[in-house]
Design an enzyme around this catalytic site. Structure first.
Site, PDB file in Angstrom:
ATOM      1  N   HIS B  58      -3.818   2.696  -4.750  1.00 24.23           N
ATOM      2  CA  HIS B  58      -3.694   2.339  -6.171  1.00 24.23           C
ATOM      3  C   HIS B  58      -5.099   2.295  -6.764  1.00 24.23           C
ATOM      4  CE1 HIS B  58       0.609   1.309  -5.925  1.00 24.23           C
ATOM      5  NE2 HIS B  58       0.309   0.881  -4.715  1.00 24.23           N
ATOM      6  N   HIS B 228       5.093   2.516   3.338  1.00 24.21           N
ATOM      7  CA  HIS B 228       4.851   1.189   3.936  1.00 24.21           C
ATOM      8  C   HIS B 228       6.040   0.573   4.691  1.00 24.21           C
ATOM      9  CE1 HIS B 228       6.600   0.231   0.077  1.00 24.21           C
ATOM     10  NE2 HIS B 228       5.477   0.264  -0.584  1.00 24.21           N
ATOM     11  N   ASN B 274       3.926  -6.441  -1.037  1.00 32.03           N
ATOM     12  CA  ASN B 274       5.292  -5.929  -1.089  1.00 32.03           C
ATOM     13  C   ASN B 274       5.338  -4.564  -0.416  1.00 32.03           C
ATOM     14  OD1 ASN B 274       7.952  -5.483  -1.651  1.00 32.03           O
ATOM     15  ND2 ASN B 274       7.648  -5.045  -3.832  1.00 32.03           N
ATOM     16  N   ASP B 301      -2.017   1.428   1.126  1.00 30.17           N
ATOM     17  CA  ASP B 301      -1.433   0.663   0.013  1.00 30.17           C
ATOM     18  C   ASP B 301      -2.509  -0.208  -0.644  1.00 30.17           C
ATOM     19  OD1 ASP B 301       0.327  -0.242  -1.863  1.00 30.17           O
ATOM     20  OD2 ASP B 301       1.602  -1.377  -0.485  1.00 30.17           O
ATOM     21  N   HIS B 305      -6.496  -6.328  -7.291  1.00 25.61           N
ATOM     22  CA  HIS B 305      -5.981  -7.220  -8.339  1.00 25.61           C
ATOM     23  C   HIS B 305      -7.094  -8.126  -8.849  1.00 25.61           C
ATOM     24  CE1 HIS B 305      -1.841  -6.084  -8.220  1.00 25.61           C
ATOM     25  NE2 HIS B 305      -1.739  -6.297  -6.927  1.00 25.61           N
ATOM     26  N   PRO B 319       1.652  -8.837  -6.009  1.00 30.44           N
ATOM     27  CA  PRO B 319       1.578  -8.456  -4.600  1.00 30.44           C
ATOM     28  C   PRO B 319       0.553  -7.346  -4.382  1.00 30.44           C
ATOM     29  CG  PRO B 319       3.520  -7.474  -5.615  1.00 30.44           C
ATOM     30  CD  PRO B 319       2.845  -8.298  -6.684  1.00 30.44           C
ATOM     31  N   GLY B 320      -0.122  -7.380  -3.252  1.00 29.37           N
ATOM     32  CA  GLY B 320      -1.039  -6.299  -2.900  1.00 29.37           C
ATOM     33  C   GLY B 320      -2.364  -6.813  -2.399  1.00 29.37           C
TER      34      GLY B 320
END
EC number: 3.5.2.3
Lengths: 310, 427
Positions: B58, B228, B274, B301, B305, B319-320
């Site tokens: 991401h 994932h 997640n 993944d 954030h 989440p992350g």
């Protein structure tokens, strides 16, 4: 005791000390015209409630005031909390404003733990007044205080907790506290309202209320929230009431000395028949009364006790 | 561009150290080499592997450049040993059209530290309802489509996506999560979640969708990739599907190879992800499945954030977790040091298989003369302590904060150019 976040892992000696203090406070205040002790004079206690709860908030407020603390109530509406301020910023604001103790009710499980972390350096104590579906430790303490009044020592006493265990912070706190105090706990609920892994909890689990009642010293009913009824956790309120409601017939299955508890607010006619709720076997108003003394005892142990002993 | 000599390295960790000469972006010689005017990287006997390929990153641009940009994410990727990353489509606006994917690819080329391949959304706005223009995006170069963050949960939409993707020779990557089973879910459904009062995310919510999608992929003869994988049961489903000839591939994240839901006890949302962290049994099974090839590859993944989105109460947190700069070390810790993978295996799971799955012709190639020089040099004996604030990402949300990890990237080489060297991006 620095914070009261949970009853999980609570030292039975400490729990007993808090309950003994509550009993002494109750005795000390009984019959007094001015119900006021000077113990927490000059201390500031702030209640921050992100969920509505008249019962718990008022109980804490009265407890603080009867101990002569300055009590400030913050609700989520009409405050910066309602304007979207983060919990962390609210915590730091309260600490900076001089809070000795923050009492928090929050819809997120673990919120009180997070708050305690943020307030650690400020030296502010945190009391968890209910966090999501996690815990409500003062409720468990007031339940234990009420049971001790009616039953005496709780060692080897049998307590059934009936209803929505899955979503109940009251049930979790009671399981930890009652088992720590030596009681045997039975959880009674449909499988949809029991948490995963419950078989590894230090409790018995049953789906049959009638079969369990004759051997119980106390029955604690849990509130069934409206959204559970529509969320498919059980087919209908009627079926729930038939299987798990405490009616007069079921009351007769209990031993004569057994006590009925409910954390309120009650759904009369569904969770509990009105006649049962109002019967002398029910200790529901005692729970509310004891709630104030237990919360006074908690504030005492958090804010006054250490100073005296150190 | 000057030639490059990587001196004293052991390709795949095998044999005596050799020199590798790179000229014009291609491996020109292996052995004892000399070249006038060549840039030299001293390998010191380190392990040379094909550059890593991350199928699941991401990069947050466009939309959340306060947490990561294509530039900072590319730097993190290069420092982590990656030469290609796939940027997920759940940006703001969503990458569900050619304009956005072309923008992401162009920014990636401008930064130039790593090949940035945009992932296209499967459905418009990630809503799971209407297919996005897969053909137009495929023409713009998109090879992987995913609604990641959301499951394409409608079986008919998923079937159509798989069918339609066949003609485009692309892969549909599914975030497997049956949404009706995970309403309000906050943690792996099990003892730990019950104890903490966090609503459970049942393993079956993943396994059921993976099983369904494997059946659909087989039915329509399309290629499916499972994002994932987090549960032991999913590994079983994948083994079953592969045994009957389904064209399915799967990835596992570094954090699902190492961490369990025991980490949740403090309610620190740095551990919120997640799918959620699962149990020790799941971790063991995921490692075995990766070693056996049932799970094909490791994908990070990588999910940066902002502080305010993590330093809050658990249910409010996003989440992350970051992953690009810690992936190699976690793979070394969980797979190499446990004896489950050798360095050939590491090359397979971090480079070769992801490149094959995404159809990248010049990545994950063998270290041989004439092959593209997309390479990573790894010091297997190094140990380093993770400090989120020191990572190249703008965000710092790593669950490995303060952890000492084995294995470090010495250098990353993209088409013959050094993009990372001893923890720094060369000027």
């Amino acid at each position: 005791m620095r914070h009261l976040l949970s009853t999980e892992g609570i030292d039975p000696g400490l729990a007993t000390a808090v309950l003994d203090t509550a009993a002494r406070l109750k005795q000390a205040l009984e019959g007094r015209e001015v119900r006021k002790l000077p113990t927490l004079r000059g201390r500031t206690v702030i209640t921050v409630f992100y969920e509505n709860s008249t019962r718990t908030r008022v109980s804490f407020e009265i407890a603080g005031k009867w101990m002569s603390a300055d009590v400030v109530n913050v609700s989520s509406s009409g405050s910066s909390v309602g304007k979207g301020e983060s919990l962390r910023d609210t915590a730091l604001t309260l600490a900076a404003a001089g809070a000795d103790c923050v009492i928090v009710r929050h819809p997120a499980s673990g919120a009180a733990h997070r708050l305690a972390g943020w307030l650690h350096e400020a030296g502010t104590s945190v009391v968890n007044a209910g966090d999501g579906t996690h815990e409500h430790p003062t409720q468990a303490l007031l339940d234990a205080a009420t049971l001790r009044e009616r039953l005496g020592d709780l060692r080897d006493r049998r307590v059934a907790i009936v209803g929505d265990v899955l979503h109940s912070r009251v049930a979790r706190s009671n399981v930890h506290l009652l088992t720590a105090l030596g009681a045997e706990v039975t959880l009674i609920a449909p499988p949809t309202l029991l948490p995963a892994g419950v078989e590894n909890w230090p409790v018995h689990v049953s789906h049959e209320l009638d079969a369990e009642l004759p051997s119980q010293d106390a029955v604690m009913l849990l509130r069934v929230q409206a959204e559970r009824m529509h969320g498919g956790f059980f087919p209908s309120a009627r079926e729930y009431s038939i299987a798990y409601g405490l009616n007069e017939n079921r009351l007769r299955l209990l031993p004569d000395h057994a006590v009925v508890l409910h954390p309120g607010p009650m759904l009369r006619g569904m969770e509990i028949a009105s006649s049962v709720a109002d019967s002398p076997r029910a200790a529901i108003t005692d729970q509310v009364r004891n709630g104030v003394h237990v919360r006074m005892a908690v504030l005492y142990h958090l804010l006054a006790h250490e100073e005296e002993t150190s | 561009m000057n030639p490059l000599i990587i001196r004293g390295v052991r390709p795949y960790g095998e044999g005596e150290p050799v020199d590798v000469l790179v000229r014009d972006g291609v491996v020109a010689a292996i052995g004892e080499v000399a070249e006038e005017g060549a840039e030299v990287v001293e390998g010191g006997g380190a392990v040379l592997l094909p550059g890593f390929v991350d199928l699941h990153t991401h990069l947050r641009e466009p939309g959340r450049e306060d947490t990561e940009t294509i530039a900072t994410g590319s730097a993190a990727a290069a420092l982590g040993g990656y030469t290609a990353v796939f940027a997920m489509a759940n940006t703001d606006p969503v990458a569900d059209n050619a304009v956005i994917v072309e923008h992401v690819a162009r920014r990636g080329r401008e930064v130039g530290l790593v090949d940035v391949h945009p992932v296209g959304a499967v459905t418009v706005g990630l809503k799971g309802e209407k297919l996005a223009e897969l053909g137009t995006m495929a023409k713009a170069g998109v090879r992987v489509f995913s609604d990641d963050g959301h499951c394409v949960h409608d079986p008919l939409v998923m079937r159509r996506a798989l069918e339609y993707s066949k003609a485009l020779d692309v892969v549909v990557a599914q975030h497997a999560e049956e949404p009706r089973l995970t309403v309000g879910a906050q943690a792996h459904e099990g003892e730990q979640a019950a104890r903490l009062g966090l609503q459970g995310w049942p393993a079956a919510a993943e396994e059921a969708v993976v099983a369904r999608d494997c059946l659909l992929a087989r039915q329509v003869g399309a290629r499916l990739h499972v994002c994932h994988v987090s549960t032991a049961g999913t590994a079983d489903v994948l083994a079953w599907a592969k045994a009957r000839g389904t064209e399915v591939s799967a990835e596992v994240t570094p954090h699902h190879l190492l961490l369990t839901d025991e980490r949740l006890a403090t309610y620190d949302p740095v551990n919120k992800v997640n799918p959620p962290l699962r149990t020790a049994d799941d971790v063991r099974k995921l490692r075995e499945a990766l070693a056996a090839g049932v799970i094909d590859c490791v994908a990070t993944d990588h999910a940066p954030h902002a502080v305010q989105d993590k330093d809050c109460e658990w249910s409010a947190a996003r989440p992350g977790m970051l992953g690009l700069q810690t992936a190699l070390s976690i793979v070394v810790e969980t797979m190499v040091e446990t004896g489950l993978l050798d360095w050939r295996g590491v090359a397979r799971v971090l480079s070769e298989r992801p490149a094959e799955i995404a159809g990248l012709p010049d990545q994950g190639r063998p270290i041989e003369v004439g092959e593209p020089a997309n390479l990573v040099l790894v010091d297997p004996g190094a140990r380093w302590t993770v400090r989120g604030a020191e990572l190249a990402s703008i965000a710092a949300n790593t669950p490995f904060e303060g952890m000492e990890l084995p294995g470090a990237v010495v250098a990353t080489v993209l088409r013959g150019r050094v993009t990372a060297l001893r923890g720094r991006i060369p000027a």
